[in-house]
Write a protein that holds these residues in place. Structure first.
Motif, mmCIF file in Angstrom:
data_model
loop_
_atom_site.group_PDB
_atom_site.id
_atom_site.type_symbol
_atom_site.label_atom_id
_atom_site.label_comp_id
_atom_site.label_asym_id
_atom_site.label_seq_id
_atom_site.Cartn_x
_atom_site.Cartn_y
_atom_site.Cartn_z
ATOM 1 N N VAL A 68 0.828 -1.149 0.023
ATOM 2 C CA VAL A 68 0.280 0.062 0.090
ATOM 3 C C VAL A 68 0.750 1.115 0.029
ATOM 4 N N LEU A 69 0.605 2.200 -0.801
ATOM 5 C CA LEU A 69 1.422 3.360 -0.943
ATOM 6 C C LEU A 69 0.553 4.427 -0.897
ATOM 7 N N ASP A 70 1.022 5.406 -0.045
ATOM 8 C CA ASP A 70 0.127 6.617 0.019
ATOM 9 C C ASP A 70 1.017 7.723 -0.746
ATOM 10 N N TRP A 71 0.066 8.295 -1.645
ATOM 11 C CA TRP A 71 0.655 9.230 -2.387
ATOM 12 C C TRP A 71 0.584 10.793 -1.848
ATOM 13 N N ASP A 72 1.624 11.634 -2.160
ATOM 14 C CA ASP A 72 1.601 12.753 -1.386
ATOM 15 C C ASP A 72 0.350 13.512 -1.683
ATOM 16 N N ASP A 73 -0.414 13.252 -2.580
ATOM 17 C CA ASP A 73 -1.473 14.286 -2.981
ATOM 18 C C ASP A 73 -2.635 13.865 -2.371
ATOM 19 N N GLY A 74 -2.675 12.754 -1.312
ATOM 20 C CA GLY A 74 -3.803 12.328 -0.420
ATOM 21 C C GLY A 74 -4.203 11.189 -0.960
ATOM 22 N N GLY A 75 -3.996 10.620 -2.225
ATOM 23 C CA GLY A 75 -4.376 9.380 -2.756
ATOM 24 C C GLY A 75 -3.802 8.232 -2.655
ATOM 25 N N SER A 76 -4.048 7.291 -2.587
ATOM 26 C CA SER A 76 -3.308 5.799 -2.389
ATOM 27 C C SER A 76 -3.661 4.766 -3.322
ATOM 28 N N VAL A 77 -2.495 3.872 -3.442
ATOM 29 C CA VAL A 77 -2.704 2.783 -4.239
ATOM 30 C C VAL A 77 -2.591 1.367 -3.447
ATOM 31 N N VAL A 78 -3.404 0.575 -3.539
ATOM 32 C CA VAL A 78 -3.384 -0.974 -3.110
ATOM 33 C C VAL A 78 -2.982 -2.110 -3.835
ATOM 34 N N LEU A 79 -2.008 -2.711 -3.849
ATOM 35 C CA LEU A 79 -1.583 -3.725 -4.730
ATOM 36 C C LEU A 79 -1.721 -5.087 -3.895
ATOM 37 N N GLU A 80 -2.464 -5.916 -4.381
ATOM 38 C CA GLU A 80 -2.797 -7.326 -3.637
ATOM 39 C C GLU A 80 -2.293 -8.426 -4.452
ATOM 40 N N LEU A 81 -1.735 -9.342 -3.984
ATOM 41 C CA LEU A 81 -1.591 -10.761 -4.869
ATOM 42 C C LEU A 81 -2.005 -11.716 -4.139
ATOM 43 N N GLU A 82 -2.619 -12.740 -4.912
ATOM 44 C CA GLU A 82 -3.254 -13.851 -4.120
ATOM 45 C C GLU A 82 -2.894 -14.922 -5.388
ATOM 46 N N PRO A 83 -2.517 -16.076 -4.574
ATOM 47 C CA PRO A 83 -2.231 -17.200 -5.487
ATOM 48 C C PRO A 83 -3.427 -17.683 -6.303
ATOM 49 N N VAL A 84 -3.526 -18.312 -7.398
ATOM 50 C CA VAL A 84 -4.484 -18.812 -8.029
ATOM 51 C C VAL A 84 -4.058 -19.709 -8.868
ATOM 52 N N VAL A 85 -5.050 -20.703 -9.106
ATOM 53 C CA VAL A 85 -4.523 -21.866 -10.037
ATOM 54 C C VAL A 85 -3.904 -21.130 -11.299
ATOM 55 N N GLY A 86 -2.736 -21.609 -11.494
ATOM 56 C CA GLY A 86 -1.935 -20.976 -13.075
ATOM 57 C C GLY A 86 -1.364 -19.788 -12.611
ATOM 58 N N GLY A 87 -1.171 -19.206 -11.375
ATOM 59 C CA GLY A 87 -0.408 -18.078 -11.419
ATOM 60 C C GLY A 87 -0.893 -17.290 -10.014
ATOM 61 N N THR A 88 -0.844 -15.959 -10.499
ATOM 62 C CA THR A 88 -1.349 -14.902 -9.494
ATOM 63 C C THR A 88 -2.292 -13.925 -9.966
ATOM 64 N N ARG A 89 -2.960 -13.644 -9.005
ATOM 65 C CA ARG A 89 -4.093 -12.631 -9.330
ATOM 66 C C ARG A 89 -3.528 -11.266 -9.028
ATOM 67 N N VAL A 90 -3.441 -10.096 -9.749
ATOM 68 C CA VAL A 90 -2.758 -8.929 -9.039
ATOM 69 C C VAL A 90 -3.951 -7.981 -9.085
ATOM 70 N N HIS A 91 -4.285 -7.410 -7.934
ATOM 71 C CA HIS A 91 -5.613 -6.539 -7.775
ATOM 72 C C HIS A 91 -5.049 -5.397 -7.439
ATOM 73 N N VAL A 92 -5.499 -4.221 -8.175
ATOM 74 C CA VAL A 92 -5.171 -2.745 -7.964
ATOM 75 C C VAL A 92 -6.468 -2.115 -7.554
ATOM 76 N N VAL A 93 -6.270 -1.373 -6.479
ATOM 77 C CA VAL A 93 -7.061 -0.141 -6.303
ATOM 78 C C VAL A 93 -6.277 1.332 -6.294
ATOM 79 N N GLU A 94 -6.661 2.115 -6.895
ATOM 80 C CA GLU A 94 -6.097 3.445 -6.701
ATOM 81 C C GLU A 94 -7.280 4.382 -6.476
ATOM 82 N N SER A 95 -7.065 4.994 -5.260
ATOM 83 C CA SER A 95 -8.110 5.936 -5.058
ATOM 84 C C SER A 95 -7.613 7.423 -4.592
ATOM 85 N N SER A 96 -8.706 8.274 -4.858
ATOM 86 C CA SER A 96 -8.501 9.660 -4.578
ATOM 87 C C SER A 96 -9.710 10.193 -3.808
#
Lengths: 139, 123
Positions: A68-96
């Motif tokens: 989880v990164l907090d941007w200096d403009d007040g926004g943030s980004v959350v990157l989540e990794l989850e093992p799934v069959v055949g690899g990894t699910r990459v889930h991104v949420v950017e918020s302002s």
């Protein structure tokens, strides 16, 4: 307001984690020039070719799971990794946080315009804006 | 993107004040309103309301139309369009980045496989 995206890649979470946290790997996909200390409290500087620069502080870093990164403009980004069959699910949420008030207000004004009988001189929100709101509510 | 952000910053600044925000909400709830109408239901003077309404119109949140001796206000949808624009551009940026991440992971795997004995981290 959030923007959310998700992909599944064939690599394992620990391999994806390296690409999310090592500056030289981030330079291959996220920004042109990256400095990042991927530990809680660590700082990051991201520069792009067009001169854009964003600074961030690492709020959370759980190896191969969550960054989880907090941007200096007040926004943030959350990157989540989850093992799934055949690899990894990459889930991104950017918020302002800046957009929340504008959206609430707009929802209110749409409700008001729907509740009001149309008057000859009265202008209600154009259909385009109503559509945009519907798309947001569904997202 | 900068233009959209500038507009939204202005909206945000205009809404930073709780009094102004409740005023916009009151206009939104009524559909249209004049300073006199709002002052009648709020614990503030007509003059104070008129001043705030004019500031909100300057920020692009309200649209003003002259109605006889009074100015009538309604909420404008444009600030929302800025927010939608932000959402679309940030979404497009992530689509590109994630596609680049996928390519980068693939390339990295290939170059590592040619340099080192093949290693699978998933067993």
């Amino acid at each position: 307001m959030n923007v959310e995206r998700e992909i599944v890649v064939p690599e394992a979470p620990d391999e994806v984690w390296e690409a999310l946290t090592e500056p030289e790997r981030l330079e291959e996909w996220f920004a042109t020039e990256v400095e990042l200390d991927a530990r809680p409290g660590g700082e990051g500087v991201f520069r792009w070719g067009d001169g854009d620069e964003r600074r961030a502080v690492v709020r959370e870093a759980e190896e191969a799971e969550r960054l989880v990164l907090d941007w200096d403009d007040g926004g943030s980004v959350v990157l989540e990794l989850e093992p799934v069959v055949g690899g990894t699910r990459v889930h991104v949420v950017e918020s302002s946080p800046e957009y929340a008030p504008a959206l609430e207000l707009h929802a209110l004004s749409l409700e008001a315009s729907e509740a009001r009988p149309p008057t000859p001189a009265g202008k209600t929100a154009p259909p385009q804006a109503a559509l945009a709101w519907t798309a947001l509510a569904a997202a | 993107v900068d233009g959209a952000r500038g507009g939204v910053d202005r909206v945000f600044a205009a809404l930073g004040d709780a009094g102004r925000r409740s005023l916009v909400e009151a206009v939104a709830a009524r559909g249209t309103a004049t300073a006199t109408e709002l002052a009648a239901e709020l614990p503030v003077t007509r003059q104070a309301v008129a001043k705030q309404l004019s500031a909100l119109a300057d920020a692009g949140l309200l649209r003003a139309t002259r109605a006889g001796r009074e100015t009538r206000y309604e909420v404008t949808p444009e600030p929302l369009e800025d927010a939608v624009e932000w959402m679309v551009s940030v979404g497009a940026a992530w689509d590109e980045r994630l596609a680049a991440l996928r390519r980068s992971l693939g390339d990295y795997g290939k170059s590592r496989d040619t340099l080192q004995p093949r290693r699978r981290s998933r067993t």
